[in-house]
Motif scaffolding. Structure first.
Motif, PDB file in Angstrom:
ATOM      1  N   LEU A   1      89.145  27.284 -10.014  1.00  0.00           N
ATOM      2  CA  LEU A   1      88.535  28.153 -11.016  1.00  0.00           C
ATOM      3  C   LEU A   1      87.186  27.597 -11.454  1.00  0.00           C
ATOM      4  N   ARG A   2      87.120  26.285 -11.605  1.00  0.00           N
ATOM      5  CA  ARG A   2      85.863  25.624 -11.967  1.00  0.00           C
ATOM      6  C   ARG A   2      84.785  25.885 -10.919  1.00  0.00           C
ATOM      7  N   ASN A   3      85.199  25.863  -9.655  1.00  0.00           N
ATOM      8  CA  ASN A   3      84.228  26.012  -8.567  1.00  0.00           C
ATOM      9  C   ASN A   3      83.494  27.347  -8.616  1.00  0.00           C
ATOM     10  N   ARG A   4      84.178  28.393  -9.100  1.00  0.00           N
ATOM     11  CA  ARG A   4      83.527  29.705  -9.149  1.00  0.00           C
ATOM     12  C   ARG A   4      82.341  29.682 -10.119  1.00  0.00           C
ATOM     13  N   LEU A   5      82.420  28.845 -11.164  1.00  0.00           N
ATOM     14  CA  LEU A   5      81.332  28.740 -12.134  1.00  0.00           C
ATOM     15  C   LEU A   5      80.134  28.023 -11.520  1.00  0.00           C
ATOM     16  N   ILE A   6      80.408  27.004 -10.702  1.00  0.00           N
ATOM     17  CA  ILE A   6      79.327  26.289 -10.014  1.00  0.00           C
ATOM     18  C   ILE A   6      78.540  27.254  -9.137  1.00  0.00           C
ATOM     19  N   ILE A   7      79.253  28.077  -8.384  1.00  0.00           N
ATOM     20  CA  ILE A   7      78.607  29.007  -7.470  1.00  0.00           C
ATOM     21  C   ILE A   7      77.833  30.071  -8.240  1.00  0.00           C
ATOM     22  N   ALA A   8      78.435  30.641  -9.261  1.00  0.00           N
ATOM     23  CA  ALA A   8      77.788  31.712 -10.013  1.00  0.00           C
ATOM     24  C   ALA A   8      76.517  31.238 -10.707  1.00  0.00           C
ATOM     25  N   LEU A   9      76.505  30.000 -11.168  1.00  0.00           N
ATOM     26  CA  LEU A   9      75.362  29.485 -11.915  1.00  0.00           C
ATOM     27  C   LEU A   9      74.171  29.176 -11.009  1.00  0.00           C
ATOM     28  N   SER A  10      74.401  28.988  -9.730  1.00  0.00           N
ATOM     29  CA  SER A  10      73.369  28.505  -8.812  1.00  0.00           C
ATOM     30  C   SER A  10      72.772  29.642  -7.995  1.00  0.00           C
ATOM     31  N   GLU A  11      71.486  29.529  -7.687  1.00  0.00           N
ATOM     32  CA  GLU A  11      70.846  30.569  -6.875  1.00  0.00           C
ATOM     33  C   GLU A  11      71.027  30.317  -5.381  1.00  0.00           C
ATOM     34  N   ALA A  12      71.406  29.115  -5.016  1.00  0.00           N
ATOM     35  CA  ALA A  12      71.712  28.783  -3.628  1.00  0.00           C
ATOM     36  C   ALA A  12      72.744  27.664  -3.639  1.00  0.00           C
ATOM     37  N   VAL A  13      73.479  27.543  -2.534  1.00  0.00           N
ATOM     38  CA  VAL A  13      74.576  26.573  -2.462  1.00  0.00           C
ATOM     39  C   VAL A  13      74.426  25.734  -1.194  1.00  0.00           C
ATOM     40  N   VAL A  14      74.466  24.408  -1.373  1.00  0.00           N
ATOM     41  CA  VAL A  14      74.457  23.485  -0.245  1.00  0.00           C
ATOM     42  C   VAL A  14      75.833  22.842  -0.143  1.00  0.00           C
ATOM     43  N   VAL A  15      76.503  23.031   0.986  1.00  0.00           N
ATOM     44  CA  VAL A  15      77.764  22.348   1.249  1.00  0.00           C
ATOM     45  C   VAL A  15      77.430  21.170   2.165  1.00  0.00           C
ATOM     46  N   ALA A  16      77.484  19.975   1.603  1.00  0.00           N
ATOM     47  CA  ALA A  16      77.005  18.797   2.325  1.00  0.00           C
ATOM     48  C   ALA A  16      77.950  18.356   3.435  1.00  0.00           C
ATOM     49  N   GLN A  17      79.240  18.463   3.192  1.00  0.00           N
ATOM     50  CA  GLN A  17      80.257  18.087   4.193  1.00  0.00           C
ATOM     51  C   GLN A  17      81.573  18.696   3.748  1.00  0.00           C
ATOM     52  N   ALA A  18      82.345  19.272   4.680  1.00  0.00           N
ATOM     53  CA  ALA A  18      83.609  19.897   4.288  1.00  0.00           C
ATOM     54  C   ALA A  18      84.517  20.117   5.480  1.00  0.00           C
ATOM     55  N   ASP A  19      85.802  19.857   5.285  1.00  0.00           N
ATOM     56  CA  ASP A  19      86.811  20.212   6.279  1.00  0.00           C
ATOM     57  C   ASP A  19      87.159  21.690   6.132  1.00  0.00           C
ATOM     58  N   ILE A  20      87.800  22.246   7.150  1.00  0.00           N
ATOM     59  CA  ILE A  20      88.031  23.697   7.181  1.00  0.00           C
ATOM     60  C   ILE A  20      88.894  24.169   6.009  1.00  0.00           C
ATOM     61  N   ASN A  21      89.913  23.419   5.636  1.00  0.00           N
ATOM     62  CA  ASN A  21      90.839  23.872   4.589  1.00  0.00           C
ATOM     63  C   ASN A  21      90.538  23.275   3.215  1.00  0.00           C
ATOM     64  N   SER A  22      89.316  22.880   2.986  1.00  0.00           N
ATOM     65  CA  SER A  22      88.957  22.208   1.732  1.00  0.00           C
ATOM     66  C   SER A  22      88.581  23.196   0.630  1.00  0.00           C
ATOM     67  N   GLY A  23      88.589  22.701  -0.604  1.00  0.00           N
ATOM     68  CA  GLY A  23      88.145  23.502  -1.731  1.00  0.00           C
ATOM     69  C   GLY A  23      86.684  23.887  -1.611  1.00  0.00           C
ATOM     70  N   SER A  24      85.892  23.022  -1.004  1.00  0.00           N
ATOM     71  CA  SER A  24      84.466  23.330  -0.817  1.00  0.00           C
ATOM     72  C   SER A  24      84.281  24.557   0.066  1.00  0.00           C
ATOM     73  N   MET A  25      85.156  24.743   1.038  1.00  0.00           N
ATOM     74  CA  MET A  25      85.064  25.920   1.899  1.00  0.00           C
ATOM     75  C   MET A  25      85.409  27.192   1.134  1.00  0.00           C
ATOM     76  N   GLN A  26      86.363  27.079   0.202  1.00  0.00           N
ATOM     77  CA  GLN A  26      86.661  28.232  -0.650  1.00  0.00           C
ATOM     78  C   GLN A  26      85.457  28.586  -1.503  1.00  0.00           C
ATOM     79  N   SER A  27      84.766  27.559  -1.994  1.00  0.00           N
ATOM     80  CA  SER A  27      83.563  27.794  -2.793  1.00  0.00           C
ATOM     81  C   SER A  27      82.472  28.443  -1.944  1.00  0.00           C
TER      82      SER A  27
END
Length: 258
Positions: free
Chosen positions: A134-160
């Protein structure tokens, strides 16, 4: 320091979410919300290569007047915030009286004083597992662009990252070797994310790039730090700078030579 409630005007940043926050608590500098904002998120177990990239990118964003948004977690999140301090916004899944994770306590408290921290939850709230998503959705909404630096396929970062695509936020990833960051490599394969090939070129899309970039690592060492502290954050750069004669290791402490 007690948390305050964010004014309703700032809640407009989150209006495109299916479930926008009804209330947000904050500590720190609200002026950061008026700056351009880019999220840097990713794995808690990042590689040394990723760590160095995150530091370089977040530092360049800061020096160009752009605020870095992240989640204060281990790995990519906290390292992005350290490099961008004080131009960083941390969004937390816990109440701001509860420091989580404890290993990041020093940096999170610095964020409260010098940067900005936000949370949906009252002061003493202890997060459940689902609160981090739920927290992650706020990070995405607040930002004009998103950088995913490193992530596995089933990670929370991928959901973001998938939410970023739903909200039509530009999504960027770093170049990685095969099997090192399977999630971001998949996004590249599917043409859902853009590759950051050159940090200066990337930052230049959002702001004039500041040429007079400070050396974040030397600035860090000037504070009087131990080699263990430096290695934990900067990894192999400690040895590179020692070989180049920029620092010396005296006992357990690091001294800046030039």
């Amino acid at each position: 320091m007690e948390s305050k409630i964010l004014s309703d005007d700032f809640l407009d940043f989150f209006k495109d979410l299916k479930k926008p926050p009804k209330k947000l608590y904050y500590r720190g500098n609200l002026e950061l919300l008026r700056k351009r904002k880019i999220a840097i998120i990713g794995s808690r177990k990042m590689s040394i290569y990723t760590k160095n990239c995150v530091f370089s990118l977040a530092s360049m964003l800061k020096n160009s007047g752009i605020c870095v948004v992240s989640g204060g977690a281990l790995g990519v999140d906290i390292n992005a915030s350290i490099a961008a301090m004080p131009y960083t916004i941390g969004i937390f899944a816990n109440g701001l009286n509860q420091i989580y994770p404890k290993s990041n306590e020093k940096i999170i408290k610095q964020m409260y004083q010098e940067a900005l921290a936000l949370s949906e939850y009252e002061e003493d709230y202890i997060p459940k597992k689902y609160d981090f998503l739920l927290r992650n959705r706020l990070i995405i909404a607040l930002s004009e662009a998103v950088v995913v630096a490193q992530a596995d396929i089933n990670s929370g970062s991928m959901q973001s990252a998938k939410l970023a695509l739903e909200l039509k936020k530009p999504l960027y990833v770093l170049p990685h070797r095969i099997n090192e960051s399977s999630g971001t490599n998949l996004f590249l394969k599917e043409k859902k994310a853009e590759l950051i090939y050159d940090f200066k070129e990337f930052v230049g899309q959002f702001a004039k790039v500041c040429e007079d970039v400070q050396d974040e690592f030397l600035d860090f060492c000037k504070k009087g730090v131990s080699i263990d502290e430096a290695l934990a954050i900067y990894g192999e750069k400690v040895y590179e700078y020692e070989l180049e004669g920029k620092i010396s290791v005296e006992g357990l402490l690091i001294r800046v030579l030039k």
